[in-house]
Each structure stands twice: as structure tokens, then as C-alpha cells.
Write a protein that holds these residues in place. Structure first.
Motif, mmCIF file in Angstrom:
data_model
loop_
_atom_site.group_PDB
_atom_site.id
_atom_site.type_symbol
_atom_site.label_atom_id
_atom_site.label_comp_id
_atom_site.label_asym_id
_atom_site.label_seq_id
_atom_site.Cartn_x
_atom_site.Cartn_y
_atom_site.Cartn_z
ATOM 1 N N THR A 27 1.081 -1.354 -0.117
ATOM 2 C CA THR A 27 0.520 0.235 0.190
ATOM 3 C C THR A 27 0.715 0.934 -0.257
ATOM 4 O OG1 THR A 27 -1.495 0.682 1.017
ATOM 5 C CG2 THR A 27 -0.168 0.242 2.299
ATOM 6 N N ASN A 28 -0.044 2.673 -0.308
ATOM 7 C CA ASN A 28 1.287 3.173 -0.770
ATOM 8 C C ASN A 28 0.930 4.744 0.261
ATOM 9 O OD1 ASN A 28 2.769 3.135 -3.340
ATOM 10 N ND2 ASN A 28 0.376 4.050 -4.534
ATOM 11 N N ARG A 29 -0.334 4.606 1.359
ATOM 12 C CA ARG A 29 -0.226 5.213 2.901
ATOM 13 C C ARG A 29 -0.036 3.685 3.619
ATOM 14 N NH1 ARG A 29 -3.928 9.554 1.360
ATOM 15 N NH2 ARG A 29 -4.816 9.308 -0.700
ATOM 16 N N ASP A 84 0.811 12.256 2.892
ATOM 17 C CA ASP A 84 1.472 11.763 2.579
ATOM 18 C C ASP A 84 1.792 10.605 1.834
ATOM 19 O OD1 ASP A 84 3.085 13.913 3.220
ATOM 20 O OD2 ASP A 84 3.671 13.126 5.073
ATOM 21 N N ARG A 85 2.331 9.987 0.892
ATOM 22 C CA ARG A 85 2.460 8.641 0.346
ATOM 23 C C ARG A 85 3.657 8.392 0.064
ATOM 24 N NH1 ARG A 85 -1.758 7.474 -3.732
ATOM 25 N NH2 ARG A 85 -3.528 8.357 -3.008
ATOM 26 N N ALA A 86 4.032 6.934 -0.272
ATOM 27 C CA ALA A 86 5.283 6.514 -0.396
ATOM 28 C C ALA A 86 5.517 6.519 -2.018
ATOM 29 C CB ALA A 86 5.489 4.801 -0.188
ATOM 30 N N GLU A 87 7.125 6.726 -2.072
ATOM 31 C CA GLU A 87 7.404 6.561 -3.623
ATOM 32 C C GLU A 87 7.115 5.717 -3.823
ATOM 33 O OE1 GLU A 87 12.064 7.765 -3.245
ATOM 34 O OE2 GLU A 87 11.216 9.649 -2.278
ATOM 35 N N LYS A 88 7.134 5.641 -5.468
ATOM 36 C CA LYS A 88 7.123 4.898 -7.248
ATOM 37 C C LYS A 88 8.101 4.344 -6.663
ATOM 38 C CE LYS A 88 2.802 5.138 -9.062
ATOM 39 N NZ LYS A 88 2.570 3.875 -9.272
#
Length: 170
Positions: A27-29, A84-88
Motif C-alpha cells: 500500500t502507498n498510505r 503523504d504517500r510512499a514513493e514509487k
């Protein structure tokens, strides 16, 4: 192989833990990731309860699912913005992670297929009173657990406070 209720519950918990473990790392969150980690820890406690380790299962819920995940959530909420999201991931890191995952899965599958599992028979639960558990937890003997547990909890608290001080807006 006979299918029993314990087998069905074990496979359900195994799939539950596997799915939420994958969701935790993909997940990105960050808050969702911590929530999925909470579900993984609850599933692990379910495995402990299924094996008959009720004390270990309750410690799993109280310490890890109850305490550490709450600390993670508070640390994430206090140090990051709402969106905030995680980087690709870069393609090279994705391929390296995928290769490591496949390699680990091959090793686990090889060990699982080569090992001869024996069915446990005549398992009788041993009643342990609270005094014995308390003496073991507070002892400094070979199997004493209080000092390492307290040291890890203080280290975790110090890391979170340090992270808050570093991430604090000036």
C-alpha cells in the motif's frame, strides 16, 4: 489427510496473514499499512491460540497489536502530513525485491517439502500458575525475560521520541 476444523482454521489464518502481509508492504498510505500490520498481528495471535499457547497469544495481542501498532500509528500521524504517500519504486528495486521474494519462496518450499512432519500425539496441556510465570518474567536467569523486554520497550520509545524531534517543524 483428514480435514478437521483445526486444519480449516489454520489454512484460513494462513491465508489471512499472507493477504494482509502483502497489503502491508504494497500500500502507498502509511496509516493503512499500519492497520494491515495490526491485522497480521491479530492473525498471528490466532495461530498461537490455535496451538494452545493462550498466554503467548494474549501477550501478542496486548504487546504487539495493542501497544506497538498504536505507537506506529501515532508516530506516523505526528511526523507526516495527511496526504503523504510512499514513493514509487524504481524498476531495479522492484525486480530485486521480486527476485528476493521468489528466492525466499523457493527455499521455504524446498525445506517444507523435504521435512518429514510428524503428527504430535498425547499433547496434554501443562497448567502453570501465575506465580511461576511472574518468577520467570522477573528473573535474571537463563530464561528470564523482563530485562530484555524492558530494554527493547525503552529503545522503541527513545526511537519514537527521537523521530518526533527530528521531524518537528522548526
Amino acid at each position: 489427510m483428514e480435514i478437521t476444523l483445526e486444519t480449516v482454521v489454520f489454512y484460513f489464518l494462513a491465508v489471512f496473514i499472507t493477504v494482509f502481509s502483502i497489503m502491508t508492504v504494497t500500500t502507498n498510505r502509511m496509516v493503512r499499512s499500519a492497520t494491515y500490520l495490526l491485522f497480521v498481528l491479530f492473525g498471528t495471535a490466532g495461530i498461537y491460540f490455535l496451538l494452545g499457547y493462550t498466554f503467548l497469544g494474549s501477550v501478542q495481542i496486548m504487546v504487539y497489536a495493542g501497544g506497538i501498532v498504536v505507537l506506529y500509528v501515532f508516530a506516523v500521524l505526528l511526523t507526516s502530513g495527511e496526504g503523504d504517500r510512499a514513493e514509487k519504486l524504481k524498476r531495479s528495486k522492484l525486480l530485486a525485491g521480486l527476485g528476493t521474494t521468489v528466492g525466499g519462496a523457493v527455499i521455504v518450499l524446498f525445506i517444507t517439502l523435504k521435512h518429514k512432519f510428524l503428527a504430535a500425539t498425547d499433547i496434554t496441556p501443562i497448567e502453570v500458575d501465575i506465580k511461576t510465570i511472574g518468577n520467570q518474567m522477573l528473573s535474571g536467569d537463563k530464561y528470564g525475560y523482563l530485562l530484555p523486554f524492558e530494554a527493547v520497550s525503552i529503545l522503541l520509545l527513545a526511537c519514537i521520541v527521537g523521530g518526533l524531534l527530528i521531524a518537528r517543524k522548526r
